[in-house]
Each structure stands twice: as structure tokens, then as C-alpha cells.
Design a protein around this motif. Structure first.
Motif, PDB file in Angstrom:
ATOM      1  N   UNK A   1      46.679  34.876  24.449  1.00 16.92           N
ATOM      2  CA  UNK A   1      45.593  35.670  24.618  1.00 16.92           C
ATOM      3  C   UNK A   1      44.414  35.030  25.210  1.00 16.92           C
ATOM      4  N   UNK A   2      44.511  33.795  25.848  1.00 14.73           N
ATOM      5  CA  UNK A   2      43.445  32.984  26.446  1.00 14.73           C
ATOM      6  C   UNK A   2      43.476  33.863  27.937  1.00 14.73           C
ATOM      7  N   UNK A   3      44.425  33.951  28.353  1.00 13.87           N
ATOM      8  CA  UNK A   3      44.623  34.563  29.753  1.00 13.87           C
ATOM      9  C   UNK A   3      45.027  35.845  29.936  1.00 13.87           C
ATOM     10  N   UNK A   4      44.345  36.654  30.690  1.00 10.83           N
ATOM     11  CA  UNK A   4      44.671  38.163  30.781  1.00 10.83           C
ATOM     12  C   UNK A   4      45.994  38.269  31.655  1.00 10.83           C
ATOM     13  N   UNK A   5      45.907  37.562  32.869  1.00  9.99           N
ATOM     14  CA  UNK A   5      46.930  37.858  33.670  1.00  9.99           C
ATOM     15  C   UNK A   5      47.250  36.544  34.393  1.00  9.99           C
ATOM     16  N   UNK A   6      48.764  36.144  34.698  1.00  8.43           N
ATOM     17  CA  UNK A   6      49.207  35.187  35.568  1.00  8.43           C
ATOM     18  C   UNK A   6      49.300  35.699  37.021  1.00  8.43           C
ATOM     19  N   UNK A   7      49.168  34.993  37.990  1.00  6.89           N
ATOM     20  CA  UNK A   7      49.414  35.264  39.405  1.00  6.89           C
ATOM     21  C   UNK A   7      49.969  34.016  40.059  1.00  6.89           C
ATOM     22  N   UNK A   8      50.616  34.353  41.063  1.00 10.33           N
ATOM     23  CA  UNK A   8      51.052  33.121  42.142  1.00 10.33           C
ATOM     24  C   UNK A   8      49.878  32.468  42.478  1.00 10.33           C
ATOM     25  N   UNK A   9      49.732  31.205  42.877  1.00  2.44           N
ATOM     26  CA  UNK A   9      48.696  30.560  43.240  1.00  2.44           C
ATOM     27  C   UNK A   9      48.136  31.132  44.400  1.00  2.44           C
ATOM     28  N   UNK A  10      48.855  31.603  45.561  1.00  2.00           N
ATOM     29  CA  UNK A  10      48.158  32.093  46.701  1.00  2.00           C
ATOM     30  C   UNK A  10      47.609  33.433  46.404  1.00  2.00           C
ATOM     31  N   UNK A  11      48.052  34.201  45.362  1.00  2.00           N
ATOM     32  CA  UNK A  11      47.545  35.454  45.111  1.00  2.00           C
ATOM     33  C   UNK A  11      46.667  35.471  44.179  1.00  2.00           C
ATOM     34  N   UNK A  12      46.220  34.409  43.513  1.00  2.00           N
ATOM     35  CA  UNK A  12      45.023  34.561  42.341  1.00  2.00           C
ATOM     36  C   UNK A  12      43.722  34.796  42.660  1.00  2.00           C
ATOM     37  N   UNK A  13      43.057  34.260  43.780  1.00  2.00           N
ATOM     38  CA  UNK A  13      41.660  34.875  44.163  1.00  2.00           C
ATOM     39  C   UNK A  13      41.981  36.227  44.715  1.00  2.00           C
ATOM     40  N   UNK A  14      42.946  36.433  45.404  1.00  3.59           N
ATOM     41  CA  UNK A  14      42.810  37.917  46.024  1.00  3.59           C
ATOM     42  C   UNK A  14      42.975  38.944  44.867  1.00  3.59           C
ATOM     43  N   UNK A  15      43.656  38.816  43.953  1.00  2.00           N
ATOM     44  CA  UNK A  15      44.125  39.686  42.803  1.00  2.00           C
ATOM     45  C   UNK A  15      42.591  39.838  42.020  1.00  2.00           C
ATOM     46  N   UNK A  16      42.068  38.665  41.759  1.00  4.51           N
ATOM     47  CA  UNK A  16      40.760  38.637  41.113  1.00  4.51           C
ATOM     48  C   UNK A  16      39.565  39.552  41.810  1.00  4.51           C
ATOM     49  N   UNK A  17      39.857  39.303  43.139  1.00  7.43           N
ATOM     50  CA  UNK A  17      38.856  40.092  44.068  1.00  7.43           C
ATOM     51  C   UNK A  17      39.267  41.476  44.073  1.00  7.43           C
ATOM     52  N   UNK A  18      40.409  41.931  43.970  1.00  4.24           N
ATOM     53  CA  UNK A  18      40.831  43.085  44.000  1.00  4.24           C
ATOM     54  C   UNK A  18      40.213  43.958  42.616  1.00  4.24           C
ATOM     55  N   UNK A  19      40.371  43.417  41.473  1.00  2.00           N
ATOM     56  CA  UNK A  19      39.877  43.902  40.137  1.00  2.00           C
ATOM     57  C   UNK A  19      38.503  43.842  40.195  1.00  2.00           C
ATOM     58  N   UNK A  20      37.859  42.794  40.891  1.00  2.77           N
ATOM     59  CA  UNK A  20      36.090  42.935  40.828  1.00  2.77           C
ATOM     60  C   UNK A  20      35.901  44.028  41.763  1.00  2.77           C
ATOM     61  N   UNK A  21      36.371  44.263  43.139  1.00  2.00           N
ATOM     62  CA  UNK A  21      36.033  45.454  43.798  1.00  2.00           C
ATOM     63  C   UNK A  21      36.477  46.729  42.961  1.00  2.00           C
ATOM     64  N   UNK A  22      37.477  46.846  42.154  1.00  2.96           N
ATOM     65  CA  UNK A  22      37.479  48.052  41.442  1.00  2.96           C
ATOM     66  C   UNK A  22      36.260  48.213  40.461  1.00  2.96           C
ATOM     67  N   UNK A  23      35.741  47.055  39.645  1.00  2.00           N
ATOM     68  CA  UNK A  23      34.924  47.173  38.924  1.00  2.00           C
ATOM     69  C   UNK A  23      33.660  47.494  39.575  1.00  2.00           C
ATOM     70  N   UNK A  24      33.239  47.298  40.859  1.00  2.00           N
ATOM     71  CA  UNK A  24      32.207  47.415  41.561  1.00  2.00           C
ATOM     72  C   UNK A  24      31.867  48.807  42.158  1.00  2.00           C
ATOM     73  N   UNK A  25      33.110  49.480  42.027  1.00  2.06           N
ATOM     74  CA  UNK A  25      33.187  50.972  42.536  1.00  2.06           C
ATOM     75  C   UNK A  25      32.668  51.938  41.463  1.00  2.06           C
ATOM     76  N   UNK A  26      33.005  51.446  40.416  1.00  2.00           N
ATOM     77  CA  UNK A  26      32.440  52.420  39.332  1.00  2.00           C
ATOM     78  C   UNK A  26      31.112  52.213  38.788  1.00  2.00           C
ATOM     79  N   UNK A  27      30.533  53.126  37.800  1.00  2.00           N
ATOM     80  CA  UNK A  27      29.306  53.175  37.357  1.00  2.00           C
ATOM     81  C   UNK A  27      28.845  51.820  36.708  1.00  2.00           C
ATOM     82  N   UNK A  28      27.930  51.225  37.584  1.00  2.00           N
ATOM     83  CA  UNK A  28      27.340  49.928  37.149  1.00  2.00           C
ATOM     84  C   UNK A  28      26.707  49.821  35.747  1.00  2.00           C
ATOM     85  N   UNK A  29      25.935  50.774  35.411  1.00  2.00           N
ATOM     86  CA  UNK A  29      25.218  50.710  34.080  1.00  2.00           C
ATOM     87  C   UNK A  29      26.257  50.934  33.036  1.00  2.00           C
ATOM     88  N   UNK A  30      27.355  52.017  33.219  1.00  2.00           N
ATOM     89  CA  UNK A  30      28.348  51.863  32.254  1.00  2.00           C
ATOM     90  C   UNK A  30      29.040  50.605  31.921  1.00  2.00           C
TER      91      UNK A  30
END
Length: 260
Positions: A177-206
């Protein structure tokens, strides 16, 4: 602001913050900690930044630890000051209203694991290794590791990792439970950015209030946490984001959140 040991890039409301000392496996010395503090303060103040991805330069390490060459010569007082500096960075990460995702691309040891634990959650490369090797140097974690790890995975597993000084592979870190998700090395930052962009699209204050409710609630009784959650829930109904979000739902359109 220009940094000697950090790279900062912002796109689509998401900032990528990279510790850039690959020749030293991105080890944290006093200068890097000062730069991290300044960068996090700047990103938190920038209301166009909705989420942050924190990673390390190169393919070998996220952050391999605190800089042992600097620590070796420290007096007791200097070590205490160094620990306090590191803890301030970790507390800043935890208290930021802007969510931060750690993208652990290699070794995350000692201060590096503490830095990742200060983030809201961790994505890791399948090649990553994590641990607290401080006891093999005759010391202990000093940037909040004893506190954050035990709260995350329980005291018994935290004691095992810290007392033995061993490294564990990414799949075991996921199982614990230290890590939420494992990714192939080449997919790691793109996957993190994809999740971050999803967060950026919802209500900031929420998102910010939910982060506050979770973090603050961990230090409260369950009933006090319920009351605190209800109070923040109520406050959100006085915001433009709440009115916009619910109006958009009723009108079957995409919400345009302003963070107000």
C-alpha cells in the motif's frame, strides 16, 4: 524563477517538477531542499496550476536519499536543522491545496521515499525500489518517514522496513500500500500526467477541501472528522464552482470551474 537543481514545466494546468541532479542520483542536499521549498511555494501560489507531478531526472533514481557527503560532516545541531528543513518541505507538500502525484522512476530511498510519501499518492515504475536504509548508516529517517509510513501502512510493516534498512521492489511496495499503481518505465510520467490532467479538470476547490478533510481528519477522532467534513461541505455551497458544477450537470454541459 531559475533553479540550479530543479526543472519546472507547466502545461494544461499541470506542473511537472523534476529533481535534476542525475549525477548524484538526485540526492537531497540543503540547496535542493531550499529550491524545492521555493518551487512548491511558487506553484501553490499560482492559481493556474491545478495539479503537480513530482519526479526525478534520469532513469536510475527518483531521489536516492539525502546527500550523505553533506551529512557526514554535520554536528548534532546541524543535523537537527537539516531534518527540520526536510520536514518543512514534506509538510508543505501535505498542506498544499494543490494535489501532488509522485512519479517514482527508480530508487526512492531514505529522503527520497520521504519525499514521495509527502505527496498525495505515488505511481511507480515497475523497476523502482524503495526503502529506508538509514539504520545501515547508524541513523534513522529524519524527514518524517517514521510518522508518514506508519500512518500509511501501519506500524508493524513500517517497523520492518525501517528497522531492517532493506529495499523492497515496486511490486511489494504496491502490495503493502505504499504505491498506488505500477507502470512500465516509459509509461510512468505520461500516466501520472494523465491522472493530473483529470484532476485539473474538476472542481479545484472541491479537490482542495477534500485533501484538507482527509489530512486533517487523520489527526481527529472519527466523529470530529465527520463534523469537519460537513463544515467544509457546507462552505463549498457558497462558491461559484458549486453553482457552476451543478448547473452544468442539470444543463448537460461541461462545467467551467474557476476555483472561486
Amino acid at each position: 524563477m531559475a533553479y540550479r537543481h530543479l526543472l519546472v514545466e507547466t502545461n494544461e494546468g499541470v506542473a511537472t517538477l523534476t529533481v535534476n541532479r542525475p549525477q548524484s542520483l538526485n540526492a537531497l542536499n540543503s540547496e535542493v531542499l531550499d529550491e524545492l521549498q521555493a518551487a512548491l511555494d511558487t506553484l501553490e501560489a499560482d492559481r493556474t496550476v491545478k495539479a503537480v507531478v513530482l519526479t526525478g531526472a534520469g532513469e536510475k533514481a527518483f531521489v536516492a536519499g539525502a546527500d550523505i557527503k553533506e551529512m557526514a560532516a554535520m554536528t548534532s545541531h546541524q543535523a537537527h536543522t537539516f531534518a527540520a528543513k526536510g520536514q518543512k518541505v514534506m509538510l508543505t507538500l501535505e498542506r498544499m491545496t494543490t494535489p501532488v502525484i509522485a512519479a517514482v522512476n527508480g530508487f526512492a530511498l531514505g529522503g527520497g521515499l520521504e519525499l514521495a510519501l509527502g505527496c498525495d499518492f505515488i505511481y511507480a515504475s515497475e523497476k523502482a525500489k524503495v526503502g529506508f536504509p538509514e539504520v545501515t548508516l547508524g541513523i534513522m529517517p529524519g524527514f518524517g518517514g517514521t510518522q508518514n509510513l506508519s500512518r500509511l501502512i501501519g506500524a508493524n510493516k513500517a517497523k520492518e522496513l525501517i528497522f531492517t534498512g532493506k529495499m523492497i521492489a515496486a511490486d511489494q511496495a504496491l502490495a503493502w500500500g505504499i504505491v498506488n499503481q505500477l507502470c512500465a518505465a516509459e509509461d510512468l510520467v505520461p500516466k501520472a500526467l494523465e491522472t493530473a490532467r483529470g484532476i485539473a479538470r474538476v472542481g479545484t476547490l472541491g479537490v482542495a477541501y477534500a485533501k484538507d478533510a482527509i489530512g486533517s481528519g487523520l489527526d481527529m477522532s472519527r466523529e470530529d472528522g465527520f463534523r469537519y467534513e460537513a463544515s467544509l461541505f457546507g462552505v463549498l455551497f457558497a462558491t461559484q464552482d458549486q453553482r457552476e458544477g451543478m448547473a452544468a450537470f442539470v444543463e448537460k454541459r461541461k462545467a467551467e470551474f474557476k476555483g472561486a
